[in-house]
Design a protein around this motif. Structure first.
Motif, PDB file in Angstrom:
ATOM      1  N   LYS A  66      18.284 -17.158  12.262  1.00  0.00           N
ATOM      2  CA  LYS A  66      18.146 -16.653  13.490  1.00  0.00           C
ATOM      3  C   LYS A  66      17.822 -15.699  13.435  1.00  0.00           C
ATOM      4  N   ALA A  67      17.373 -14.738  13.052  1.00  0.00           N
ATOM      5  CA  ALA A  67      16.008 -13.587  12.640  1.00  0.00           C
ATOM      6  C   ALA A  67      14.899 -13.701  13.220  1.00  0.00           C
ATOM      7  N   SER A  68      13.979 -15.158  11.754  1.00  0.00           N
ATOM      8  CA  SER A  68      13.129 -15.310  11.243  1.00  0.00           C
ATOM      9  C   SER A  68      12.373 -16.114  12.552  1.00  0.00           C
ATOM     10  N   PHE A  69      13.228 -16.435  13.713  1.00  0.00           N
ATOM     11  CA  PHE A  69      12.649 -17.391  14.899  1.00  0.00           C
ATOM     12  C   PHE A  69      12.218 -16.105  15.827  1.00  0.00           C
ATOM     13  N   ARG A  70      12.583 -15.688  16.323  1.00  0.00           N
ATOM     14  CA  ARG A  70      12.247 -14.390  16.997  1.00  0.00           C
ATOM     15  C   ARG A  70      12.986 -12.698  16.609  1.00  0.00           C
ATOM     16  N   PRO A  71      11.285 -12.040  15.976  1.00  0.00           N
ATOM     17  CA  PRO A  71      11.460 -11.247  15.729  1.00  0.00           C
ATOM     18  C   PRO A  71      11.068  -9.951  16.783  1.00  0.00           C
ATOM     19  N   THR A  72      12.277  -9.131  16.889  1.00  0.00           N
ATOM     20  CA  THR A  72      11.900  -8.558  18.180  1.00  0.00           C
ATOM     21  C   THR A  72      12.088  -7.331  17.385  1.00  0.00           C
ATOM     22  N   TRP A  73      11.083  -6.317  18.636  1.00  0.00           N
ATOM     23  CA  TRP A  73      10.659  -4.745  18.073  1.00  0.00           C
ATOM     24  C   TRP A  73      11.824  -4.170  19.303  1.00  0.00           C
ATOM     25  N   GLN A  74      12.760  -2.935  18.470  1.00  0.00           N
ATOM     26  CA  GLN A  74      13.536  -1.997  19.288  1.00  0.00           C
ATOM     27  C   GLN A  74      13.093  -0.524  19.406  1.00  0.00           C
TER      28      GLN A  74
END
Length: 101
Positions: A66-74
């Motif tokens: 799942k994380a490979s589709f939308r890597p997000t920065w926090q």
């Protein structure tokens, strides 16, 4: 240099079921091996540990997928709130109408 990561053996890729013929062949092989013979059954504690390890490995694989589709920065740490200029703020006037003055 090896291609595998160090200490990466703790997670195996999820098991694939295979085709119908492969599943039936595995079932028949297991029945031929176990029917009419004595074999050691794993204890409840060993079975629970094995199942928990499989569940954890599957969960990590799913999370990585799942994380490979939308890597997000926090952002971490204290942050200043975003500023909205007076010109863009909306004020509610009498009787619920929006006034922009």
């Amino acid at each position: 240099m090896s291609t595998s990561l160090p200490r990466a053996g703790y997670l195996r890729s999820p098991k694939r079921s295979g085709t119908k013929e492969e599943v039936l062949a595995g079932l028949y092989a297991h029945l031929d091996k176990t029917l009419g013979t004595q074999y050691e059954v794993e204890s409840k504690q060993q079975r629970e540990q094995r199942l928990m390890d499989e569940l954890w490995a599957n969960r990590v694989w799913q999370d990585n997928y799942k994380a490979s589709f939308r890597p997000t920065w926090q952002l971490t740490g204290p942050r200043l709130p975003t500023y909205t200029g007076e010109m863009y703020r909306r004020y509610i006037g009498r009787y619920g109408h929006t006034r922009m003055d």
